[in-house]
Design a protein around this motif. Sequence first.
Motif, PDB file in Angstrom:
ATOM      1  N   CYS A  52      30.943  66.554  21.198  1.00 32.97           N
ATOM      2  CA  CYS A  52      29.625  66.296  20.605  1.00 32.97           C
ATOM      3  C   CYS A  52      28.649  65.708  21.614  1.00 32.97           C
ATOM      4  CB  CYS A  52      29.754  65.328  19.434  1.00 32.97           C
ATOM      5  SG  CYS A  52      30.940  65.842  18.198  1.00 32.97           S
ATOM      6  N   GLN A  53      29.099  64.813  22.427  1.00 28.61           N
ATOM      7  CA  GLN A  53      28.362  64.118  23.471  1.00 28.61           C
ATOM      8  C   GLN A  53      27.274  63.193  22.937  1.00 28.61           C
ATOM      9  OE1 GLN A  53      27.066  66.795  26.492  1.00 28.61           O
ATOM     10  NE2 GLN A  53      29.069  67.703  26.715  1.00 28.61           N
ATOM     11  N   GLY A  54      26.884  63.336  21.695  1.00 30.25           N
ATOM     12  CA  GLY A  54      25.890  62.448  21.128  1.00 30.25           C
ATOM     13  C   GLY A  54      26.509  61.427  20.181  1.00 30.25           C
ATOM     14  N   GLN A  55      27.801  61.517  19.969  1.00 27.88           N
ATOM     15  CA  GLN A  55      28.487  60.620  19.058  1.00 27.88           C
ATOM     16  C   GLN A  55      29.640  59.942  19.779  1.00 27.88           C
ATOM     17  OE1 GLN A  55      29.572  63.550  16.019  1.00 27.88           O
ATOM     18  NE2 GLN A  55      28.393  62.316  14.568  1.00 27.88           N
ATOM     19  N   SER A  56      29.988  58.781  19.252  1.00 30.41           N
ATOM     20  CA  SER A  56      31.181  58.126  19.784  1.00 30.41           C
ATOM     21  C   SER A  56      32.403  58.823  19.191  1.00 30.41           C
ATOM     22  CB  SER A  56      31.185  56.645  19.398  1.00 30.41           C
ATOM     23  OG  SER A  56      31.408  56.496  18.010  1.00 30.41           O
ATOM     24  N   ILE A  57      33.559  58.572  19.794  1.00 33.18           N
ATOM     25  CA  ILE A  57      34.775  59.190  19.247  1.00 33.18           C
ATOM     26  C   ILE A  57      35.110  58.603  17.884  1.00 33.18           C
ATOM     27  CG2 ILE A  57      35.692  59.823  21.504  1.00 33.18           C
ATOM     28  CD1 ILE A  57      37.707  57.495  21.204  1.00 33.18           C
ATOM     29  N   ALA A  58      34.612  57.413  17.591  1.00 35.02           N
ATOM     30  CA  ALA A  58      34.851  56.806  16.278  1.00 35.02           C
ATOM     31  C   ALA A  58      34.080  57.544  15.188  1.00 35.02           C
ATOM     32  CB  ALA A  58      34.455  55.341  16.299  1.00 35.02           C
ATOM     33  N   ASP A  59      32.915  58.129  15.528  1.00 35.85           N
ATOM     34  CA  ASP A  59      32.057  58.770  14.537  1.00 35.85           C
ATOM     35  C   ASP A  59      32.206  60.288  14.475  1.00 35.85           C
ATOM     36  OD1 ASP A  59      30.966  56.259  13.989  1.00 35.85           O
ATOM     37  OD2 ASP A  59      29.440  56.488  15.534  1.00 35.85           O
ATOM     38  N   SER A  60      32.797  60.889  15.476  1.00 29.11           N
ATOM     39  CA  SER A  60      32.854  62.346  15.573  1.00 29.11           C
ATOM     40  C   SER A  60      33.995  62.931  14.748  1.00 29.11           C
ATOM     41  CB  SER A  60      33.033  62.752  17.036  1.00 29.11           C
ATOM     42  OG  SER A  60      33.198  64.148  17.142  1.00 29.11           O
ATOM     43  N   ASP A  61      33.744  64.125  14.204  1.00 30.22           N
ATOM     44  CA  ASP A  61      34.770  64.857  13.463  1.00 30.22           C
ATOM     45  C   ASP A  61      35.450  65.926  14.321  1.00 30.22           C
ATOM     46  OD1 ASP A  61      34.390  63.460  11.091  1.00 30.22           O
ATOM     47  OD2 ASP A  61      32.786  64.798  10.428  1.00 30.22           O
ATOM     48  N   ALA A  62      35.078  66.025  15.589  1.00 32.19           N
ATOM     49  CA  ALA A  62      35.656  67.037  16.467  1.00 32.19           C
ATOM     50  C   ALA A  62      37.146  66.769  16.685  1.00 32.19           C
ATOM     51  CB  ALA A  62      34.922  67.047  17.807  1.00 32.19           C
TER      52      ALA A  62
END
Length: 136
Positions: free
Chosen positions: A53-63
């Motif tokens: 995502c690059q715009g989200q932290s890993i805590a917030d990303s669903d990737a």
Amino acid sequence: MRRVLAILLLVAPVAAEAQSAVPPAALSDTQLADPAAEARANALMQTLRCLVCQGQSIADSDADMAGDMRALVRRRIAAGERPEDIRAWLVARYGDWVSYDPPLSAVTWPLWALPVLLVIAGAIVARGSFRRRGRP
């Protein structure tokens, strides 16, 4: 109308295939049993950028990649590693941009200097604009 329906029927299987068939990592969405360890893991995850995502932290990303990184952080915290050591390992593996707080170096100094330069440029433009308005 038939053409639209035909296009939708062709596109629907592609959209269904876009979802990953790989199950999520064991600790990607499961908190650690120790609340203090989970707090350390979460604090670290908030400061790491998702590689997809690059715009989200890993805590917030669903990737999926972010889920794998969350699991990695939780496993290492549970094993007793310090958050600083985990961050250093991730930075060594993925580069400085994986961190939301990149260190000041020859490569990153423009990122740190640009906001200051923009404020100075804005002040110069504003000063010139106010001077022209003040003259009769």
